[in-house]
Design a protein around this motif. Structure first.
Motif, PDB file in Angstrom:
ATOM      1  N   ALA A 125       0.842  -1.208   0.000  1.00  0.00           N
ATOM      2  CA  ALA A 125       0.000   0.000   0.000  1.00  0.00           C
ATOM      3  C   ALA A 125       0.873   1.252   0.000  1.00  0.00           C
ATOM      4  N   ALA A 126       1.969   1.229   0.763  1.00  0.00           N
ATOM      5  CA  ALA A 126       2.885   2.370   0.803  1.00  0.00           C
ATOM      6  C   ALA A 126       3.526   2.594  -0.570  1.00  0.00           C
ATOM      7  N   THR A 127       3.888   1.514  -1.245  1.00  0.00           N
ATOM      8  CA  THR A 127       4.493   1.636  -2.571  1.00  0.00           C
ATOM      9  C   THR A 127       3.501   2.223  -3.567  1.00  0.00           C
ATOM     10  N   GLY A 128       2.265   1.781  -3.507  1.00  0.00           N
ATOM     11  CA  GLY A 128       1.238   2.336  -4.385  1.00  0.00           C
ATOM     12  C   GLY A 128       1.019   3.818  -4.145  1.00  0.00           C
ATOM     13  N   PHE A 129       0.989   4.215  -2.888  1.00  0.00           N
ATOM     14  CA  PHE A 129       0.825   5.629  -2.533  1.00  0.00           C
ATOM     15  C   PHE A 129       2.042   6.428  -2.974  1.00  0.00           C
ATOM     16  N   TRP A 130       3.225   5.869  -2.763  1.00  0.00           N
ATOM     17  CA  TRP A 130       4.482   6.536  -3.116  1.00  0.00           C
ATOM     18  C   TRP A 130       4.526   6.880  -4.605  1.00  0.00           C
ATOM     19  N   THR A 131       4.004   6.002  -5.440  1.00  0.00           N
ATOM     20  CA  THR A 131       4.068   6.232  -6.893  1.00  0.00           C
ATOM     21  C   THR A 131       3.268   7.457  -7.322  1.00  0.00           C
ATOM     22  N   THR A 132       2.302   7.896  -6.525  1.00  0.00           N
ATOM     23  CA  THR A 132       1.467   9.040  -6.906  1.00  0.00           C
ATOM     24  C   THR A 132       1.729  10.294  -6.071  1.00  0.00           C
ATOM     25  N   SER A 133       2.513  10.173  -5.019  1.00  0.00           N
ATOM     26  CA  SER A 133       2.758  11.321  -4.140  1.00  0.00           C
ATOM     27  C   SER A 133       3.762  12.284  -4.759  1.00  0.00           C
ATOM     28  N   PRO A 134       3.481  13.596  -4.706  1.00  0.00           N
ATOM     29  CA  PRO A 134       4.457  14.576  -5.186  1.00  0.00           C
ATOM     30  C   PRO A 134       5.694  14.662  -4.284  1.00  0.00           C
ATOM     31  N   ASP A 135       5.626  14.070  -3.110  1.00  0.00           N
ATOM     32  CA  ASP A 135       6.752  14.084  -2.178  1.00  0.00           C
ATOM     33  C   ASP A 135       7.679  12.876  -2.333  1.00  0.00           C
ATOM     34  N   SER A 136       7.368  11.985  -3.257  1.00  0.00           N
ATOM     35  CA  SER A 136       8.178  10.772  -3.399  1.00  0.00           C
ATOM     36  C   SER A 136       9.543  11.096  -4.004  1.00  0.00           C
ATOM     37  N   ASN A 137      10.554  10.379  -3.509  1.00  0.00           N
ATOM     38  CA  ASN A 137      11.909  10.477  -4.048  1.00  0.00           C
ATOM     39  C   ASN A 137      12.645   9.189  -3.715  1.00  0.00           C
ATOM     40  N   VAL A 138      13.859   9.073  -4.162  1.00  0.00           N
ATOM     41  CA  VAL A 138      14.603   7.834  -3.968  1.00  0.00           C
ATOM     42  C   VAL A 138      14.816   7.527  -2.484  1.00  0.00           C
ATOM     43  N   PHE A 139      14.920   8.548  -1.645  1.00  0.00           N
ATOM     44  CA  PHE A 139      15.213   8.324  -0.235  1.00  0.00           C
ATOM     45  C   PHE A 139      14.018   7.851   0.581  1.00  0.00           C
ATOM     46  N   ASN A 140      12.808   7.974   0.053  1.00  0.00           N
ATOM     47  CA  ASN A 140      11.637   7.467   0.779  1.00  0.00           C
ATOM     48  C   ASN A 140      10.907   6.401  -0.028  1.00  0.00           C
ATOM     49  N   ASN A 141      11.598   5.791  -0.963  1.00  0.00           N
ATOM     50  CA  ASN A 141      11.034   4.701  -1.757  1.00  0.00           C
ATOM     51  C   ASN A 141      10.856   3.472  -0.854  1.00  0.00           C
ATOM     52  N   PRO A 142       9.637   2.962  -0.715  1.00  0.00           N
ATOM     53  CA  PRO A 142       9.402   1.825   0.178  1.00  0.00           C
ATOM     54  C   PRO A 142      10.238   0.588  -0.147  1.00  0.00           C
ATOM     55  N   VAL A 143      10.446   0.325  -1.418  1.00  0.00           N
ATOM     56  CA  VAL A 143      11.238  -0.850  -1.804  1.00  0.00           C
ATOM     57  C   VAL A 143      12.696  -0.662  -1.383  1.00  0.00           C
ATOM     58  N   LEU A 144      13.259   0.504  -1.654  1.00  0.00           N
ATOM     59  CA  LEU A 144      14.646   0.758  -1.284  1.00  0.00           C
ATOM     60  C   LEU A 144      14.822   0.791   0.227  1.00  0.00           C
ATOM     61  N   LEU A 145      13.895   1.404   0.943  1.00  0.00           N
ATOM     62  CA  LEU A 145      14.001   1.432   2.411  1.00  0.00           C
ATOM     63  C   LEU A 145      13.989   0.032   3.005  1.00  0.00           C
ATOM     64  N   SER A 146      13.213  -0.870   2.428  1.00  0.00           N
ATOM     65  CA  SER A 146      13.167  -2.239   2.952  1.00  0.00           C
ATOM     66  C   SER A 146      14.481  -2.981   2.702  1.00  0.00           C
ATOM     67  N   VAL A 147      15.242  -2.556   1.701  1.00  0.00           N
ATOM     68  CA  VAL A 147      16.526  -3.185   1.398  1.00  0.00           C
ATOM     69  C   VAL A 147      17.638  -2.664   2.316  1.00  0.00           C
ATOM     70  N   VAL A 148      17.630  -1.365   2.614  1.00  0.00           N
ATOM     71  CA  VAL A 148      18.739  -0.763   3.365  1.00  0.00           C
ATOM     72  C   VAL A 148      18.506  -0.678   4.872  1.00  0.00           C
ATOM     73  N   SER A 149      17.361  -1.103   5.349  1.00  0.00           N
ATOM     74  CA  SER A 149      17.115  -1.057   6.791  1.00  0.00           C
ATOM     75  C   SER A 149      16.651  -2.413   7.286  1.00  0.00           C
TER      76      SER A 149
END
Length: 87
Positions: A13-37
């Motif tokens: 759900a977070a990834t779906g929301f992220w794709t449409t949010s004007p605030d999305s960027n590489v540093f708050n990408n749900p997929v990337l955050l799950s990899v680095v944390s």
């Protein structure tokens, strides 16, 4: 009184929301955050049934707050509709 509530949401759900949010960027990408944390939980804030914003909660294996080096933009992401309102 408005019906505002917060609850945990899935990474999907977070990834779906992220794709449409004007605030999305590489540093708050749900997929990337799950990899680095170690652990990421997402909180969604709703007005009625409408999802207004999401925010990542990043933790280490013990559940303690965890800062990811070079990932300093871990603030909420607003929906497109709500981010355009005047402050």
């Amino acid at each position: 009184m408005s019906n505002i509530k917060a609850k945990f949401i899935s990474s999907e759900a977070a990834t779906g929301f992220w794709t449409t949010s004007p605030d999305s960027n590489v540093f708050n990408n749900p997929v990337l955050l799950s990899v680095v944390s170690c652990k990421v939980q997402w909180v969604g804030v709703y007005k009625g049934e409408e999802l207004l914003l999401i925010a990542p909660l990043v933790a280490d294996l013990n559940g303690d707050r965890f800062d990811i080096p070079f990932f300093k933009y871990l603030s909420p992401l607003w929906s497109e509709k709500w981010s355009s309102l005047p402050v």
